[in-house]
Design a protein around this motif. Structure first.
Motif, PDB file in Angstrom:
ATOM      1  N   LEU A 143      -7.386 -20.499 -43.682  1.00  0.00           N
ATOM      2  CA  LEU A 143      -8.042 -21.622 -43.014  1.00  0.00           C
ATOM      3  C   LEU A 143      -9.540 -21.401 -42.841  1.00  0.00           C
ATOM      4  O   LEU A 143     -10.347 -22.295 -43.112  1.00  0.00           O
ATOM      5  CB  LEU A 143      -7.390 -21.879 -41.649  1.00  0.00           C
ATOM      6  CG  LEU A 143      -5.989 -22.456 -41.678  1.00  0.00           C
ATOM      7  CD1 LEU A 143      -5.399 -22.472 -40.270  1.00  0.00           C
ATOM      8  CD2 LEU A 143      -5.978 -23.848 -42.272  1.00  0.00           C
ATOM      9  N   MET A 144      -9.923 -20.213 -42.395  1.00  0.00           N
ATOM     10  CA  MET A 144     -11.342 -19.969 -42.163  1.00  0.00           C
ATOM     11  C   MET A 144     -12.120 -19.851 -43.473  1.00  0.00           C
ATOM     12  O   MET A 144     -13.278 -20.276 -43.557  1.00  0.00           O
ATOM     13  CB  MET A 144     -11.534 -18.726 -41.290  1.00  0.00           C
ATOM     14  CG  MET A 144     -10.935 -18.883 -39.885  1.00  0.00           C
ATOM     15  SD  MET A 144     -11.323 -20.450 -39.049  1.00  0.00           S
ATOM     16  CE  MET A 144     -13.058 -20.307 -38.839  1.00  0.00           C
ATOM     17  N   SER A 145     -11.499 -19.315 -44.507  1.00  0.00           N
ATOM     18  CA  SER A 145     -12.149 -19.267 -45.821  1.00  0.00           C
ATOM     19  C   SER A 145     -12.351 -20.667 -46.376  1.00  0.00           C
ATOM     20  O   SER A 145     -13.426 -20.985 -46.906  1.00  0.00           O
ATOM     21  CB  SER A 145     -11.312 -18.441 -46.801  1.00  0.00           C
ATOM     22  OG  SER A 145     -11.206 -17.114 -46.370  1.00  0.00           O
ATOM     23  N   LEU A 146     -11.330 -21.498 -46.250  1.00  0.00           N
ATOM     24  CA  LEU A 146     -11.432 -22.885 -46.705  1.00  0.00           C
ATOM     25  C   LEU A 146     -12.512 -23.631 -45.934  1.00  0.00           C
ATOM     26  O   LEU A 146     -13.318 -24.365 -46.513  1.00  0.00           O
ATOM     27  CB  LEU A 146     -10.081 -23.584 -46.549  1.00  0.00           C
ATOM     28  CG  LEU A 146     -10.002 -25.027 -47.010  1.00  0.00           C
ATOM     29  CD1 LEU A 146     -10.274 -25.140 -48.505  1.00  0.00           C
ATOM     30  CD2 LEU A 146      -8.633 -25.597 -46.683  1.00  0.00           C
ATOM     31  N   ALA A 150     -15.981 -22.382 -47.094  1.00  0.00           N
ATOM     32  CA  ALA A 150     -16.296 -22.885 -48.438  1.00  0.00           C
ATOM     33  C   ALA A 150     -16.633 -24.375 -48.402  1.00  0.00           C
ATOM     34  O   ALA A 150     -17.609 -24.814 -49.029  1.00  0.00           O
ATOM     35  CB  ALA A 150     -15.126 -22.627 -49.381  1.00  0.00           C
ATOM     36  N   LEU A 151     -15.862 -25.135 -47.656  1.00  0.00           N
ATOM     37  CA  LEU A 151     -16.121 -26.579 -47.572  1.00  0.00           C
ATOM     38  C   LEU A 151     -17.462 -26.860 -46.905  1.00  0.00           C
ATOM     39  O   LEU A 151     -18.222 -27.724 -47.373  1.00  0.00           O
ATOM     40  CB  LEU A 151     -14.989 -27.266 -46.812  1.00  0.00           C
ATOM     41  CG  LEU A 151     -15.028 -28.784 -46.793  1.00  0.00           C
ATOM     42  CD1 LEU A 151     -14.978 -29.339 -48.215  1.00  0.00           C
ATOM     43  CD2 LEU A 151     -13.878 -29.326 -45.987  1.00  0.00           C
ATOM     44  N   LEU A 152     -17.776 -26.135 -45.854  1.00  0.00           N
ATOM     45  CA  LEU A 152     -19.067 -26.304 -45.191  1.00  0.00           C
ATOM     46  C   LEU A 152     -20.207 -25.956 -46.146  1.00  0.00           C
ATOM     47  O   LEU A 152     -21.210 -26.688 -46.221  1.00  0.00           O
ATOM     48  CB  LEU A 152     -19.147 -25.444 -43.932  1.00  0.00           C
ATOM     49  CG  LEU A 152     -20.464 -25.478 -43.154  1.00  0.00           C
ATOM     50  CD1 LEU A 152     -20.813 -26.902 -42.717  1.00  0.00           C
ATOM     51  CD2 LEU A 152     -20.385 -24.552 -41.951  1.00  0.00           C
ATOM     52  N   ALA A 153     -20.065 -24.881 -46.896  1.00  0.00           N
ATOM     53  CA  ALA A 153     -21.105 -24.484 -47.856  1.00  0.00           C
ATOM     54  C   ALA A 153     -21.278 -25.531 -48.955  1.00  0.00           C
ATOM     55  O   ALA A 153     -22.410 -25.881 -49.315  1.00  0.00           O
ATOM     56  CB  ALA A 153     -20.760 -23.134 -48.470  1.00  0.00           C
ATOM     57  N   VAL A 154     -20.172 -26.051 -49.471  1.00  0.00           N
ATOM     58  CA  VAL A 154     -20.245 -27.066 -50.533  1.00  0.00           C
ATOM     59  C   VAL A 154     -20.891 -28.343 -50.013  1.00  0.00           C
ATOM     60  O   VAL A 154     -21.785 -28.909 -50.671  1.00  0.00           O
ATOM     61  CB  VAL A 154     -18.838 -27.348 -51.118  1.00  0.00           C
ATOM     62  CG1 VAL A 154     -18.840 -28.611 -51.973  1.00  0.00           C
ATOM     63  CG2 VAL A 154     -18.355 -26.158 -51.924  1.00  0.00           C
ATOM     64  N   ARG A 161      -0.509 -12.677 -34.433  1.00  0.00           N
ATOM     65  CA  ARG A 161      -1.161 -13.891 -34.919  1.00  0.00           C
ATOM     66  C   ARG A 161      -0.899 -14.013 -36.405  1.00  0.00           C
ATOM     67  O   ARG A 161      -0.731 -13.014 -37.095  1.00  0.00           O
ATOM     68  CB  ARG A 161      -2.641 -13.927 -34.604  1.00  0.00           C
ATOM     69  CG  ARG A 161      -3.489 -12.930 -35.309  1.00  0.00           C
ATOM     70  CD  ARG A 161      -4.974 -13.130 -35.050  1.00  0.00           C
ATOM     71  NE  ARG A 161      -5.208 -13.362 -33.655  1.00  0.00           N
ATOM     72  CZ  ARG A 161      -6.287 -13.925 -33.155  1.00  0.00           C
ATOM     73  NH1 ARG A 161      -7.247 -14.289 -33.937  1.00  0.00           N
ATOM     74  NH2 ARG A 161      -6.425 -14.113 -31.873  1.00  0.00           N
ATOM     75  N   PRO A 162      -0.885 -15.249 -36.922  1.00  0.00           N
ATOM     76  CA  PRO A 162      -0.654 -15.462 -38.356  1.00  0.00           C
ATOM     77  C   PRO A 162      -1.924 -15.144 -39.150  1.00  0.00           C
ATOM     78  O   PRO A 162      -2.711 -16.032 -39.485  1.00  0.00           O
ATOM     79  CB  PRO A 162      -0.266 -16.939 -38.433  1.00  0.00           C
ATOM     80  CG  PRO A 162      -0.915 -17.559 -37.241  1.00  0.00           C
ATOM     81  CD  PRO A 162      -0.950 -16.494 -36.180  1.00  0.00           C
ATOM     82  N   THR A 163      -2.138 -13.877 -39.452  1.00  0.00           N
ATOM     83  CA  THR A 163      -3.391 -13.413 -40.047  1.00  0.00           C
ATOM     84  C   THR A 163      -3.682 -14.061 -41.392  1.00  0.00           C
ATOM     85  O   THR A 163      -4.806 -14.505 -41.640  1.00  0.00           O
ATOM     86  CB  THR A 163      -3.361 -11.886 -40.187  1.00  0.00           C
ATOM     87  OG1 THR A 163      -3.060 -11.323 -38.906  1.00  0.00           O
ATOM     88  CG2 THR A 163      -4.697 -11.357 -40.662  1.00  0.00           C
ATOM     89  N   ARG A 164      -2.690 -14.125 -42.269  1.00  0.00           N
ATOM     90  CA  ARG A 164      -2.924 -14.730 -43.586  1.00  0.00           C
ATOM     91  C   ARG A 164      -3.316 -16.192 -43.464  1.00  0.00           C
ATOM     92  O   ARG A 164      -4.231 -16.656 -44.131  1.00  0.00           O
ATOM     93  CB  ARG A 164      -1.700 -14.594 -44.476  1.00  0.00           C
ATOM     94  CG  ARG A 164      -1.438 -13.196 -44.939  1.00  0.00           C
ATOM     95  CD  ARG A 164      -0.249 -13.161 -45.876  1.00  0.00           C
ATOM     96  NE  ARG A 164       0.183 -11.796 -46.084  1.00  0.00           N
ATOM     97  CZ  ARG A 164       1.332 -11.469 -46.619  1.00  0.00           C
ATOM     98  NH1 ARG A 164       2.161 -12.409 -47.039  1.00  0.00           N
ATOM     99  NH2 ARG A 164       1.667 -10.209 -46.770  1.00  0.00           N
ATOM    100  N   THR A 165      -2.620 -16.910 -42.618  1.00  0.00           N
ATOM    101  CA  THR A 165      -2.935 -18.323 -42.405  1.00  0.00           C
ATOM    102  C   THR A 165      -4.351 -18.466 -41.871  1.00  0.00           C
ATOM    103  O   THR A 165      -5.112 -19.327 -42.308  1.00  0.00           O
ATOM    104  CB  THR A 165      -1.930 -18.953 -41.417  1.00  0.00           C
ATOM    105  OG1 THR A 165      -0.615 -18.808 -41.955  1.00  0.00           O
ATOM    106  CG2 THR A 165      -2.234 -20.417 -41.175  1.00  0.00           C
ATOM    107  N   ARG A 166      -4.708 -17.613 -40.941  1.00  0.00           N
ATOM    108  CA  ARG A 166      -6.058 -17.636 -40.359  1.00  0.00           C
ATOM    109  C   ARG A 166      -7.122 -17.368 -41.418  1.00  0.00           C
ATOM    110  O   ARG A 166      -8.147 -18.049 -41.467  1.00  0.00           O
ATOM    111  CB  ARG A 166      -6.133 -16.598 -39.243  1.00  0.00           C
ATOM    112  CG  ARG A 166      -7.405 -16.578 -38.476  1.00  0.00           C
ATOM    113  CD  ARG A 166      -7.293 -15.544 -37.354  1.00  0.00           C
ATOM    114  NE  ARG A 166      -8.537 -15.327 -36.702  1.00  0.00           N
ATOM    115  CZ  ARG A 166      -8.933 -15.958 -35.606  1.00  0.00           C
ATOM    116  NH1 ARG A 166      -8.152 -16.857 -35.056  1.00  0.00           N
ATOM    117  NH2 ARG A 166     -10.093 -15.688 -35.062  1.00  0.00           N
TER     118      ARG A 166
END
Length: 154
Positions: free
Chosen positions: A26-29, A32-36, A18-23
């Motif tokens: 994406l999940m960090s973004l 963060a967006l949900l928190a903001v 699986r594309p771990t870095r991409t994952r």
């Protein structure tokens, strides 16, 4: 890849690509967006309950969409290969896979199948981790050559 290599140099089965870095990105973004958006909804003095729900709902929708984008993976087991793309999941026997290809410029690996069709395997993509994707494509190609009846090409 999640399993150490066997003595023959092939990854041990089962193995998940699986594309771990991409994952992670994406999940960090998404988090963060949900928190903001949640924080903004509560910081606005003039926001009504409906406004707050809209902000939070939008954050949840974006988070869910980014979660969908981070879903792809390729799982190789003794029985065959399971390809999980954005909205589909397909299980293949080793004998169904004729060739594994990842050409320069390809967005992800393609599996040429015995029935003459091709299946995108989005779980191996060179996006932000090209070297890892090439290594994973080679490992999957070696597994197909070992367990299947097909031949692979770059």
């Amino acid at each position: 890849m999640s399993t150490p290599a066997s003595p023959s140099g092939l990854p041990g089965l089962p193995v998940t690509f699986r594309p771990t870095r991409t994952r992670i990105v994406l999940m960090s973004l998404g988090t963060a967006l949900l928190a903001v958006l949640t924080a903004v909804s509560f910081l606005l003095d003039t926001a009504t309950a409906g406004d707050r729900a809209s902000f939070i709902g939008t954050g949840l929708l974006v988070f869910a969409f980014l979660g969908l984008l981070s879903r792809p993976k390729v799982v190789a087991t003794h029985d065959g290969v399971t390809v999980v793309n954005l909205t589909t999941k397909r299980q293949l026997a080793w004998a169904q896979i004729v060739r594994v290809t990842l050409r320069p410029g390809d967005a992800w690996v393609h599996l040429d199948l015995a029935d003459g069709t091709s299946l995108a395997a989005m779980g191996i993509q060179p996006g932000i981790a090209k070297e890892q994707a090439v290594a994973n494509a080679r490992a999957l190609r070696a597994l197909v050559e070992e367990h299947g009846t097909g031949h692979s090409a770059t």
